[in-house]
Design a protein around this motif. Structure first.
Motif, PDB file in Angstrom:
ATOM      1  N   ARG A  31       1.363  -1.600  -0.130  1.00  0.00           N
ATOM      2  CA  ARG A  31       0.060   0.064   0.071  1.00  0.00           C
ATOM      3  C   ARG A  31       1.175   1.466   0.119  1.00  0.00           C
ATOM      4  N   ASP A  32       1.727   1.236   1.207  1.00  0.00           N
ATOM      5  CA  ASP A  32       2.750   2.749   0.682  1.00  0.00           C
ATOM      6  C   ASP A  32       3.359   2.500  -0.463  1.00  0.00           C
ATOM      7  N   PHE A  33       4.298   1.484  -1.131  1.00  0.00           N
ATOM      8  CA  PHE A  33       5.145   1.704  -2.221  1.00  0.00           C
ATOM      9  C   PHE A  33       4.850   1.339  -3.748  1.00  0.00           C
ATOM     10  N   ARG A  34       3.716   0.969  -3.529  1.00  0.00           N
ATOM     11  CA  ARG A  34       3.172   0.175  -4.970  1.00  0.00           C
ATOM     12  C   ARG A  34       2.818   1.495  -6.045  1.00  0.00           C
ATOM     13  N   ARG A  35       3.250   1.493  -6.914  1.00  0.00           N
ATOM     14  CA  ARG A  35       3.030   3.144  -7.985  1.00  0.00           C
ATOM     15  C   ARG A  35       2.460   1.985  -9.289  1.00  0.00           C
ATOM     16  N   GLU A  36       1.781   3.034  -9.988  1.00  0.00           N
ATOM     17  CA  GLU A  36       0.999   1.953 -11.315  1.00  0.00           C
ATOM     18  C   GLU A  36       2.275   1.302 -12.288  1.00  0.00           C
ATOM     19  N   ASP A  37       3.357   1.689 -12.010  1.00  0.00           N
ATOM     20  CA  ASP A  37       4.166   0.970 -12.968  1.00  0.00           C
ATOM     21  C   ASP A  37       5.423  -0.255 -11.795  1.00  0.00           C
ATOM     22  N   THR A  38       5.231  -0.245 -10.888  1.00  0.00           N
ATOM     23  CA  THR A  38       5.742  -1.746  -9.975  1.00  0.00           C
ATOM     24  C   THR A  38       5.373  -2.756 -10.113  1.00  0.00           C
ATOM     25  N   VAL A  39       6.072  -3.659 -10.458  1.00  0.00           N
ATOM     26  CA  VAL A  39       6.026  -5.086 -10.687  1.00  0.00           C
ATOM     27  C   VAL A  39       5.978  -6.303  -9.316  1.00  0.00           C
ATOM     28  N   VAL A  40       4.401  -6.365  -8.662  1.00  0.00           N
ATOM     29  CA  VAL A  40       4.366  -7.063  -7.301  1.00  0.00           C
ATOM     30  C   VAL A  40       4.200  -8.431  -7.760  1.00  0.00           C
ATOM     31  N   VAL A  41       6.028  -9.707  -7.460  1.00  0.00           N
ATOM     32  CA  VAL A  41       5.759 -10.713  -7.490  1.00  0.00           C
ATOM     33  C   VAL A  41       5.777 -11.728  -6.131  1.00  0.00           C
ATOM     34  N   VAL A  42       4.527 -12.187  -6.269  1.00  0.00           N
ATOM     35  CA  VAL A  42       4.879 -13.211  -5.394  1.00  0.00           C
ATOM     36  C   VAL A  42       5.250 -14.426  -4.604  1.00  0.00           C
ATOM     37  N   ASP A  43       6.269 -14.955  -4.588  1.00  0.00           N
ATOM     38  CA  ASP A  43       6.394 -16.264  -4.167  1.00  0.00           C
ATOM     39  C   ASP A  43       5.447 -16.945  -2.642  1.00  0.00           C
ATOM     40  N   PRO A  44       4.329 -17.636  -2.822  1.00  0.00           N
ATOM     41  CA  PRO A  44       3.562 -17.902  -1.929  1.00  0.00           C
ATOM     42  C   PRO A  44       4.416 -19.477  -1.406  1.00  0.00           C
ATOM     43  N   VAL A  45       5.841 -19.529  -0.885  1.00  0.00           N
ATOM     44  CA  VAL A  45       5.951 -20.847   0.054  1.00  0.00           C
ATOM     45  C   VAL A  45       5.217 -20.472   1.170  1.00  0.00           C
ATOM     46  N   MET A  46       4.413 -22.026   1.268  1.00  0.00           N
ATOM     47  CA  MET A  46       3.802 -22.200   1.818  1.00  0.00           C
ATOM     48  C   MET A  46       4.278 -24.227   2.337  1.00  0.00           C
ATOM     49  N   GLY A  47       4.840 -24.734   1.169  1.00  0.00           N
ATOM     50  CA  GLY A  47       4.709 -26.324   0.906  1.00  0.00           C
ATOM     51  C   GLY A  47       6.051 -27.060  -0.119  1.00  0.00           C
ATOM     52  N   ASP A  48       5.599 -28.430  -0.290  1.00  0.00           N
ATOM     53  CA  ASP A  48       6.313 -28.914  -1.604  1.00  0.00           C
ATOM     54  C   ASP A  48       5.828 -30.563  -1.700  1.00  0.00           C
ATOM     55  N   GLU A  49       5.922 -31.044  -2.605  1.00  0.00           N
ATOM     56  CA  GLU A  49       5.719 -32.458  -2.193  1.00  0.00           C
ATOM     57  C   GLU A  49       4.500 -32.533  -1.243  1.00  0.00           C
ATOM     58  N   GLY A  50       3.177 -32.298  -1.413  1.00  0.00           N
ATOM     59  CA  GLY A  50       2.326 -32.401  -0.943  1.00  0.00           C
ATOM     60  C   GLY A  50       2.076 -31.335   0.667  1.00  0.00           C
ATOM     61  N   GLU A  51       3.261 -31.489   1.802  1.00  0.00           N
ATOM     62  CA  GLU A  51       3.519 -31.237   2.601  1.00  0.00           C
ATOM     63  C   GLU A  51       3.698 -29.278   2.363  1.00  0.00           C
ATOM     64  N   VAL A  52       3.005 -28.892   3.521  1.00  0.00           N
ATOM     65  CA  VAL A  52       3.113 -28.050   4.318  1.00  0.00           C
ATOM     66  C   VAL A  52       4.082 -27.644   4.838  1.00  0.00           C
ATOM     67  N   TYR A  53       5.025 -26.595   5.082  1.00  0.00           N
ATOM     68  CA  TYR A  53       5.867 -26.690   5.732  1.00  0.00           C
ATOM     69  C   TYR A  53       6.049 -25.934   7.774  1.00  0.00           C
ATOM     70  N   ARG A  54       6.607 -26.934   8.711  1.00  0.00           N
ATOM     71  CA  ARG A  54       6.132 -26.674   9.654  1.00  0.00           C
ATOM     72  C   ARG A  54       6.151 -26.126  10.700  1.00  0.00           C
ATOM     73  N   THR A  55       6.357 -24.813   9.668  1.00  0.00           N
ATOM     74  CA  THR A  55       6.705 -23.165  10.358  1.00  0.00           C
ATOM     75  C   THR A  55       4.705 -22.562  10.035  1.00  0.00           C
ATOM     76  N   TYR A  56       3.988 -22.995   9.162  1.00  0.00           N
ATOM     77  CA  TYR A  56       2.554 -22.465   8.696  1.00  0.00           C
ATOM     78  C   TYR A  56       1.785 -22.649   8.542  1.00  0.00           C
ATOM     79  N   THR A  57       1.299 -22.332   9.806  1.00  0.00           N
ATOM     80  CA  THR A  57      -0.606 -22.332  10.283  1.00  0.00           C
ATOM     81  C   THR A  57      -1.454 -22.367   9.230  1.00  0.00           C
ATOM     82  N   PRO A  58      -2.338 -22.802   9.784  1.00  0.00           N
ATOM     83  CA  PRO A  58      -3.208 -22.133   9.159  1.00  0.00           C
ATOM     84  C   PRO A  58      -3.992 -21.106   8.150  1.00  0.00           C
ATOM     85  N   ALA A  59      -3.824 -20.642   9.543  1.00  0.00           N
ATOM     86  CA  ALA A  59      -4.135 -18.816   9.149  1.00  0.00           C
ATOM     87  C   ALA A  59      -2.620 -18.120   8.514  1.00  0.00           C
TER      88      ALA A  59
END
Length: 281
Positions: A97-125
């Protein structure tokens, strides 16, 4: 000449090539200024190591972002990866909200898990929070496990064929509102790469390369870092994905030849010269 600037919001691991120790040199080699906003400092990453240290930097993230805002800094891209808490997800949303401009590209790598397993540090919330954050992205780079989490689907029900995965990518695009790069996609035996939906053109494209038959830590971070740098340079999504797939392939080949243990990540440093010479927007 304008040097593109990327805010990279990731953890920093002192050993084991991943996150910021990948993003900073990769983006720098591509002629892009990487401004790290560390989420945590770890002695090593968490894959294959025991006894690692962990320093939560959530409070410092908030202070650093406020300072950057006071300085009036501008970024051509914001690139986020592994996040350590619900509060950090909210901080990244505020950062956008503070830094996005019209020409800013926002790339989100939604790191949560792999191989069918959620990483231990990631809660449902936290997974719900990451899904919310991903809605703010121009480009997301999930693997199949993360795609299932973003769509609230059991991993076991995810399709394995290209036609089914094309439907998954289209659904992830939120009716064409954001670009999607599904990583780890194999169109045929012996190949691997990415399946891309480009929101700018509405086109789906498969980017493939030969598979190196070994597992490697940190390749997702290498891929997303090259992708972000190429997008900032003005490449199309397909061009950026091709550069990412090809670079990861060369890193995997070199690492396999060197016999490097999986947990140390890929030997990308000798190959950084392959990333120079890209065009700027």
């Amino acid at each position: 000449m304008l040097i593109p600037r990327v805010a990279a919001i990731h953890d920093l691991s002192g050993f084991g090539r991943c996150s910021l120790t990948v993003a900073i040199p990769v983006l720098s080699a591509m002629g892009v200024q990487c401004c790290p906003l560390p989420t945590a400092f770890l002695s090593t990453h968490t894959g294959g190591f025991e006894g690692y240290t962990f320093l939560d930097l959530t409070d410092e993230m908030e202070k650093a972002a406020a300072h950057w805002k006071g300085l009036g800094l501008e970024f051509q891209a914001v690139y986020s990866g592994f996040l350590g808490s619900e509060r950090q997800i909210a901080l990244v949303e505020r950062f956008l909200r503070d830094f996005r401009r019209e020409d800013t590209v926002v790339v989100v790598d939604p790191v949560m898990g792999d191989e069918g397993e959620v990483y231990r540090t990631y809660t449902p919330a936290m997974c719900r929070g990451m899904k919310r954050l991903a809605r703010e992205a121009d480009v997301i780079t999930p693997n199949l496990t993360e795609a299932a989490l973003l769509l609230d689907l059991p991993y076991e029900t995810m399709p394995a064929d290209e036609e089914g995965l094309r439907r998954v990518v289209e659904e992830l695009s939120l009716e064409g509102k954001r670009s999607v790069v599904l990583t780890g996609f194999s169109a045929a035996p012996g190949s691997t790469g990415a399946l891309c939906f480009d929101a700018a053109t509405g086109e789906l494209e498969s980017i493939q390369a030969p598979r190196v038959e070994r597992e490697f830590c940190g390749t997702g971070d290498v891929f997303a870092s090259v992708l972000t740098g190429a997008l900032v340079q003005g490449a199309s999504l397909g061009e950026a994905a091709r550069r990412s797939v090809d670079f990861v392939l060369e890193c995997a080949r070199l690492t396999a030849a060197n016999g490097r243990p999986m947990r140390e990540g890929v030997d990308f440093e000798p190959l950084l010269g392959l990333l120079t010479g890209g065009r700027h927007a």
